[in-house]
Design an enzyme around this catalytic site. Structure first.
Site, PDB file in Angstrom:
ATOM      1  N   ASP A  61       0.837  -1.203   0.000  1.00 46.16           N
ATOM      2  CA  ASP A  61       0.000   0.000   0.000  1.00 46.16           C
ATOM      3  C   ASP A  61       0.874   1.256   0.000  1.00 46.16           C
ATOM      4  OD1 ASP A  61      -2.522   1.354   0.196  1.00 46.16           O
ATOM      5  OD2 ASP A  61      -2.083   1.756   2.291  1.00 46.16           O
ATOM      6  N   THR A  94      -3.272   5.558  -4.423  1.00 46.74           N
ATOM      7  CA  THR A  94      -2.216   6.371  -3.799  1.00 46.74           C
ATOM      8  C   THR A  94      -0.891   6.220  -4.548  1.00 46.74           C
ATOM      9  OG1 THR A  94      -1.813   4.553  -2.249  1.00 46.74           O
ATOM     10  CG2 THR A  94      -3.230   6.332  -1.491  1.00 46.74           C
ATOM     11  N   THR A  95      -0.543   5.001  -4.925  1.00 46.20           N
ATOM     12  CA  THR A  95       0.725   4.779  -5.636  1.00 46.20           C
ATOM     13  C   THR A  95       0.694   5.456  -6.997  1.00 46.20           C
ATOM     14  OG1 THR A  95       0.953   2.650  -4.506  1.00 46.20           O
ATOM     15  CG2 THR A  95       2.362   3.027  -6.407  1.00 46.20           C
ATOM     16  N   ASP A 386      -9.042   0.105   1.323  1.00 50.90           N
ATOM     17  CA  ASP A 386      -9.014   0.652  -0.043  1.00 50.90           C
ATOM     18  C   ASP A 386     -10.290   0.280  -0.786  1.00 50.90           C
ATOM     19  OD1 ASP A 386      -6.529   1.571   0.573  1.00 50.90           O
ATOM     20  OD2 ASP A 386      -5.438   0.295  -0.818  1.00 50.90           O
TER      21      ASP A 386
END
Length: 555
Positions: A61, A94-95, A386
């Site tokens: 994550d 997010t990545t 998520d």
């Protein structure tokens, strides 16, 4: 006098300006992006983070990795904020957001070397971002809140590549059921989905409880272990004799008076229990403590009681059962009681907990996650969070996009066409923005072990042919229709990622002077323990990556 140098900054201050400052900040931002880049996609790798106490976190994550890393460089922290914003607003992506931000900085670096001014770049990036959001909105596929099958695909996509992937079908079904249960006219508050972690068993054994699990036990052994057809009272106080507001002294002159005093306290406690029994309650959750004598009377009445319940559990119990919390136990009426098919104390993972189950139309539910080890359960929890986030925003917006790098490839093509209509040097910035977006499909290919150039060429040719939903299958390396493969994600994941990444990149590019001051806002910058080192780490000021080395080689 006129030839003497004017000293403005103190000797302790360090200053980097012009191209050096820009270069330093861009390098810092790119370093953060590179740190998480290999985790992107279904075949992304995991990171092991080890702190000074030996505590280990193994995760895929992006936001967790960046939060746990010991980053001190201020520009690098701006990129970390991109991930945190993405996590707060959407829950996933997010990545991708961080990787795009890093690539925007990388593209900008090349243009800065060609003497394109930073404000020109910033203007071009902003134009491109606005246009990108419009293009994405046009591409979006509308789905219904009742389309459970499509919602499960979205939930499963968010878990792909994480520790929960092997059981993603089972977990996706649980997530969608949970979100649909807690949805109401005001939207979806995922705080009403409590996640309970249990070490032991397989991930597939995870389950959804239509109700609440309270991490407490009944207060007295003589109380029933379980109650069917429960009538639940929530008391926002204790079942104890109230202490006086002021210090008082009672003078007792003979034993009878003491006995009367004790009898009166006992009578008060009995009245409290009688109030509950008269209202029809057979289960009571109490915010405060429960006197031993009150416990005795409750057990006599066959009432299951739990004390010192947390405030968030109180809120969930109220939403789930329909019970109305009351401040004074003597005011409880039948209308205040909630209902549940069963309230019972059960053993789960070696701990005794209270299960409030079989609630009709429960507006608060509990996801029980299982896994072989603590690290596995923790990573499953991150994947579930998520997944809950993306299902929530899908229900709120009702729009999705294909995954697998399809929207980024289509956007890059559209933005290159748009760049031709942009006058001046901003055109170069818009083209750079388009190139930066292609980092997503390129990274997906790299992480899956495929040739990134071949994959990108195949993607571009399909999109040129009008296949807007064509994306990269990371498992086979083929370019396929992502919607047909069930790989879809919410529109907001992409729009928020582009928005946050652009804002962070523009903010960093507009900085041309970095001053490591001795005192900002009355304290040392980045120094909470009273030390006297300048911001950015010992001896380094803000130059170099400062605290990026704080990972201790774990990356």
């Amino acid at each position: 006098m006129g030839n003497q140098p004017l000293i403005v900054l103190s000797e302790d201050s360090q200053r980097t300006s012009g191209e050096d400052a820009q270069s330093m900040n861009i390098t810092a931002g790119k370093a953060v992006s590179e740190a998480v880049r290999t985790t992107l996609g279904p075949k992304g790798m995991d990171k092991m983070l080890v702190d000074s106490t030996g505590e280990v976190v193994v995760t895929n994550d992006g936001v967790t990795i960046l939060k746990e890393m010991d980053i001190e460089h201020p520009a690098a922290n701006m990129i970390v904020e991109v991930a945190e914003t993405q996590e707060t607003e959407v829950g996933d992506g997010t990545t991708s957001a961080v990787v795009v931000a890093g690539e925007l900085l990388s593209e900008a670096e090349d243009l800065l070397e060609q003497d394109i001014h930073a404000t020109t770049l910033a203007q071009g990036y902003r134009q491109a971002a606005e246009q990108a959001k419009e293009f994405l909105d046009e591409q979006a596929i509308e789905i219904s809140a009742d389309d459970t099958e499509e919602l499960e695909k979205i939930a499963a996509t968010a878990m792909t590549g994480k520790g929960a992937e092997n059981a993603k079908d089972v977990l996706a079904e649980l997530v969608v059921r949970a979100v649909q249960s807690v949805a109401d006219d005001e939207g979806v508050d995922t705080d009403n989905v409590k996640v309970e972690k249990v070490t032991g068993g397989a991930i597939e054994n995870s389950e959804l409880i239509e109700g609440v699990i309270v991490d407490k036990e009944r207060v007295n052994e003589n109380m029933p272990y379980g109650v069917e057809d429960a009538k639940i009272a929530l008391v926002d106080d204790g079942l104890e004799v109230k202490e006086t507001e002021i210090d008082t002294e009672v003078n007792v002159t003979d034993p009878d008076q003491l006995q009367q005093f004790l009898d009166q306290e006992e009578e008060q406690l009995k009245e409290m229990v009688d109030s509950l029994a008269d209202a029809g309650a057979n289960v009571v959750f109490v915010d405060g403590g429960i006197d031993d004598m009150a416990q005795h009377y409750l057990a006599q009445e066959g009432i299951l009681a739990v004390r010192r319940v947390k405030s968030d559990d109180f809120t969930r119990l109220s939403r789930a059962t329909g019970a109305t919390p009351v401040a004074n136990v003597n005011d409880v009426t039948a209308d205040d009681l909630g209902e549940a098919g069963s309230v019972a104390q059960k053993d789960i993972g070696g701990d005794e907990r209270i299960f409030v189950e079989d609630v009709e139309e429960a507006k608060s539910v509990t996801l029980v996650l299982r896994g072989g080890t603590e690290h596995v359960v923790d990573e499953v929890e991150r994947a579930i969070e998520d997944s809950l986030g993306v299902v929530r925003v899908t229900l709120e917006d009702g729009k999705v996009l294909p995954g697998g790098g399809a929207p980024e490839t289509e956007l890059a093509m559209e933005l290159r066409d748009f760049a031709d209509s942009v006058g001046g040097r901003e055109q170069l910035a818009v083209e750079a923005f388009a190139d930066a977006l292609e980092v997503v499909p390129r990274t997906l290919a790299e992480n899956a072990g495929h040739d990134p150039i071949d994959s990108l060429v195949d993607l571009r040719s399909q999109h040129d042919a009008g296949e807007a939903g064509a994306g990269l299958d990371a498992y086979t390396g083929d370019v396929v229709d992502m919607e047909g493969e069930g790989v879809v994600e919410p529109l907001r994941v992409k729009t928020q990622a582009i928005e946050s990444a652009t804002e962070a990149a523009v903010m960093i590019l507009r900085i041309d002077d970095v001053i490591a001051a001795g005192d900002l806002a009355g304290g040392q910058v980045g120094d909470d323990d009273g030390g006297d080192e300048p911001a950015g780490g010992p001896g380094g000021g803000m130059g170099g990556m400062g605290g990026m080395g704080g990972m201790g080689g774990a990356m």
